[in-house]
Motif scaffolding. Structure first.
Motif, PDB file in Angstrom:
ATOM      1  N   UNK A 209       0.848  -1.163   0.014  1.00 38.59           N
ATOM      2  CA  UNK A 209       0.106   0.086   0.095  1.00 38.59           C
ATOM      3  C   UNK A 209       0.971   1.243  -0.162  1.00 38.59           C
ATOM      4  N   UNK A 210       0.211   2.327  -0.342  1.00 41.13           N
ATOM      5  CA  UNK A 210       0.965   3.626   0.057  1.00 41.13           C
ATOM      6  C   UNK A 210       0.420   4.308   1.123  1.00 41.13           C
ATOM      7  N   UNK A 211       0.778   5.361   1.562  1.00 41.71           N
ATOM      8  CA  UNK A 211       0.422   6.095   2.797  1.00 41.71           C
ATOM      9  C   UNK A 211       0.087   7.652   2.632  1.00 41.71           C
ATOM     10  N   UNK A 212      -0.983   8.193   2.424  1.00 44.58           N
ATOM     11  CA  UNK A 212      -0.867   9.638   2.140  1.00 44.58           C
ATOM     12  C   UNK A 212      -1.208  10.478   3.695  1.00 44.58           C
ATOM     13  N   UNK A 213      -0.276  11.403   3.929  1.00 48.06           N
ATOM     14  CA  UNK A 213      -0.290  11.784   5.004  1.00 48.06           C
ATOM     15  C   UNK A 213      -1.271  12.775   5.120  1.00 48.06           C
ATOM     16  N   UNK A 214      -2.105  12.982   6.510  1.00 45.01           N
ATOM     17  CA  UNK A 214      -3.092  13.780   6.784  1.00 45.01           C
ATOM     18  C   UNK A 214      -2.424  14.911   7.536  1.00 45.01           C
ATOM     19  N   UNK A 215      -1.641  14.526   8.464  1.00 43.11           N
ATOM     20  CA  UNK A 215      -0.693  15.553   9.241  1.00 43.11           C
ATOM     21  C   UNK A 215       0.323  14.622   9.598  1.00 43.11           C
ATOM     22  N   UNK A 216       1.392  15.210  10.681  1.00 45.01           N
ATOM     23  CA  UNK A 216       2.554  14.490  10.847  1.00 45.01           C
ATOM     24  C   UNK A 216       2.279  12.986  11.640  1.00 45.01           C
ATOM     25  N   UNK A 217       1.228  12.698  12.065  1.00 45.79           N
ATOM     26  CA  UNK A 217       0.963  11.515  12.677  1.00 45.79           C
ATOM     27  C   UNK A 217       0.039  10.933  11.958  1.00 45.79           C
ATOM     28  N   UNK A 218      -1.211  11.154  11.332  1.00 46.95           N
ATOM     29  CA  UNK A 218      -2.056  10.223  10.616  1.00 46.95           C
ATOM     30  C   UNK A 218      -1.963  10.333   9.202  1.00 46.95           C
ATOM     31  N   UNK A 219      -2.236   9.357   8.844  1.00 45.95           N
ATOM     32  CA  UNK A 219      -2.166   8.864   7.347  1.00 45.95           C
ATOM     33  C   UNK A 219      -3.518   8.045   6.668  1.00 45.95           C
ATOM     34  N   UNK A 220      -3.549   8.246   5.466  1.00 51.32           N
ATOM     35  CA  UNK A 220      -4.821   7.285   4.948  1.00 51.32           C
ATOM     36  C   UNK A 220      -4.096   6.348   4.116  1.00 51.32           C
ATOM     37  N   UNK A 221      -4.617   5.041   4.179  1.00 52.18           N
ATOM     38  CA  UNK A 221      -3.736   3.982   3.419  1.00 52.18           C
ATOM     39  C   UNK A 221      -4.942   2.687   3.348  1.00 52.18           C
ATOM     40  N   UNK A 222      -4.552   1.754   3.008  1.00 53.99           N
ATOM     41  CA  UNK A 222      -5.418   0.624   2.731  1.00 53.99           C
ATOM     42  C   UNK A 222      -4.737  -0.666   3.304  1.00 53.99           C
ATOM     43  N   UNK A 223      -5.543  -1.872   2.971  1.00 54.34           N
ATOM     44  CA  UNK A 223      -5.435  -3.009   3.618  1.00 54.34           C
ATOM     45  C   UNK A 223      -4.216  -3.753   2.865  1.00 54.34           C
ATOM     46  N   UNK A 224      -3.771  -3.471   1.772  1.00 46.93           N
ATOM     47  CA  UNK A 224      -2.782  -4.280   1.098  1.00 46.93           C
ATOM     48  C   UNK A 224      -1.613  -4.500   1.967  1.00 46.93           C
ATOM     49  N   UNK A 225      -1.081  -5.831   2.161  1.00 50.69           N
ATOM     50  CA  UNK A 225       0.072  -6.083   2.942  1.00 50.69           C
ATOM     51  C   UNK A 225       1.376  -6.064   2.190  1.00 50.69           C
ATOM     52  N   UNK A 226       1.393  -6.230   0.898  1.00 51.05           N
ATOM     53  CA  UNK A 226       2.668  -6.209   0.113  1.00 51.05           C
ATOM     54  C   UNK A 226       3.049  -7.855  -0.023  1.00 51.05           C
ATOM     55  N   UNK A 227       2.289  -8.758   0.507  1.00 50.10           N
ATOM     56  CA  UNK A 227       2.735 -10.328   0.538  1.00 50.10           C
ATOM     57  C   UNK A 227       2.925 -10.694  -1.038  1.00 50.10           C
ATOM     58  N   UNK A 228       2.144 -10.218  -2.046  1.00 46.72           N
ATOM     59  CA  UNK A 228       2.111 -10.816  -3.358  1.00 46.72           C
ATOM     60  C   UNK A 228       3.185 -10.151  -3.904  1.00 46.72           C
ATOM     61  N   UNK A 229       3.565  -9.016  -3.633  1.00 48.19           N
ATOM     62  CA  UNK A 229       4.596  -8.079  -4.302  1.00 48.19           C
ATOM     63  C   UNK A 229       5.912  -8.732  -3.943  1.00 48.19           C
ATOM     64  N   UNK A 230       6.116  -9.132  -2.700  1.00 45.74           N
ATOM     65  CA  UNK A 230       7.115  -9.511  -2.108  1.00 45.74           C
ATOM     66  C   UNK A 230       7.621 -11.099  -2.848  1.00 45.74           C
TER      67      UNK A 230
END
Length: 415
Positions: A209-230
């Motif tokens: 997944x990617x992570x889009x910052x809302x502020x220095x602490x919070x992010x917007x992301x999704x549940x993708x784990x990256x296992x398939x890519x790995x």
């Protein structure tokens, strides 16, 4: 009545993990390091991937691990000395039947003897023969760090590397040059004597997944784990490819180039920069955010009035990659939720055509797949070819998908 197997019970686990080493014969040469206790499970890891394993041990190794343990581990009689069968020639003469001599663990003493051509133990006799016959040899050092850092040991290692001998590890921890992990050893052996169908190919993979910052602490992301890519990166590496993976995780494989990218912008920029270096294919398996916001530089205070955010579209990685590098082959991924199989295929086919992809992998994730160990996917092709459904572990899916990618990259025409 059920048929009773007539082979050693250890061999009942053969190829239960994969067939990456099917038809290969590995001689596991064990020397007198305490790390010899690791070789029982190492031998079985090779067998689970289809290999036939034979053990040859030095007298010093026998003080640490009983030959009976290695007989159990391999399912074959253990070689503790050279007899009238001339075992070293049987396995590593010009007509020898072994594909690899793996010295694991290798002590400083054994490394020095191999480098000097001294063969006064069964292990060093096997090494002398294998090297003289030009057969593949891999060495996995294990010793105290001070011994490993001795100038003569360093010179011996470099000398043997110049001969084409590969070294795996060691890991420097707690003042010890520890034997490499079994996963690392197995992976490098798979790359050395496995399928080798992607040698000379450069493969770029986006993952997780990617992570889009809302502020220095919070992010917007999704549940993708990256296992398939790995798993795709590992399988491409096994087959001899030069592999780069762009993600915000950590794979930790020394032979795979990793680029950290957190946001959709960062991932797109990283991919474009890499493609400029020349790649054969882009596998875009990352779940890249479709929306982002202008992040606050300060933490947004929590309160009872709620919070409203204004979103804007992110850049489309595949679109930009295709525009900048129209000749690069691209494999896309299409995840949907809450739709039927026919609609999933229809949407994936439309994306395949609109984005001018060479291949697309579609799956419906509302009932599993995202963030799990297993998945159920369908591969669609740009050429006239029947869709392929694959269900099982993400490792199995990566193997099957890499078979298709290998055909795409090595065939004269489109698949």
């Amino acid at each position: 009545m059920p048929q009773i197997p007539n082979d050693h019970p250890t061999l009942w686990i053969k190829s239960t993990k994969s067939e990456s080493l099917k038809g290969k014969t590995i001689v596991l040469a064990v020397t007198g390091s305490i790390a010899a206790v690791r070789t029982v499970e190492l031998a079985r890891d090779f067998i689970r991937r289809g290999a036939d394993v034979y053990a040859v041990i030095s007298e010093a190794a026998g003080w640490i691990i009983n030959p009976m343990a290695m007989h159990y581990a391999t399912g074959n009689e253990v070689i503790t000395g050279i007899t009238g069968k001339v075992e070293h020639v049987e396995f590593f003469g010009n007509l020898g039947r072994a594909d690899l001599l793996l010295v694991a663990p290798a002590t400083a003493n054994t490394i020095g003897k191999i480098a000097a051509g001294i063969d006064d133990t069964p292990v060093t006799t096997f090494a002398t023969t294998a090297i003289g016959a030009g057969k593949p040899v891999m060495i996995v050092p294990a010793m105290h760090e001070d011994m490993y850092n001795h100038p003569a040991v360093m010179e011996n290692i470099e000398k043997m590397k110049d001969w084409g001998i590969s070294f795996i590890g060691p890991r420097i921890e707690e003042g010890i040059a520890k034997i490499a992990g079994n996963d690392e050893i197995v992976l490098d052996v798979e790359r050395a004597i496995g399928k080798r169908t992607l040698c000379g190919k450069k493969i770029l993979i986006t993952s997780g997944s990617t992570a889009e910052p809302i502020d220095p602490i919070r992010i917007l992301t999704n549940r993708a784990s990256g296992k398939t890519g790995n798993e795709l990166a590992l399988e491409a590496y096994r087959r001899g490819a030069e592999v780069t993976i762009v993600h915000r995780n950590r794979l930790g494989v020394s032979g795979v180039n990793e680029i950290y990218a957190e946001t959709a912008d960062q991932m797109t920029d990283a991919v474009l920069d890499e493609l400029a270096k020349g790649y054969d294919i882009l596998i875009s398996s990352a779940a890249i955010a479709d929306y982002t916001i202008d992040a606050s530089e300060q933490k947004i205070k929590s309160g009872e009035e709620g919070l409203e955010l204004s979103f804007r579209n992110t850049r489309k990685l595949i679109k930009e990659a295709k525009q900048a590098f129209p000749l690069v082959k691209i494999v896309g991924f299409k995840a949907e939720a809450g739709i039927g199989a026919d609609e999933l295929i229809r949407r994936a086919r439309q994306t395949l055509l609109d984005s001018e992809l060479d291949m697309i992998v579609a799956n419906e994730v509302s009932k599993g797949g995202i963030g799990t160990e297993n998945n159920n996917v369908t591969i669609l092709y740009s050429a006239i070819k029947e869709n392929r459904n694959i269900k099982g572990s993400k490792s199995l899916i990566a193997t099957a998908l890499m078979d298709e990618i290998t055909e795409l990259l090595t065939s004269k025409g489109e698949i």
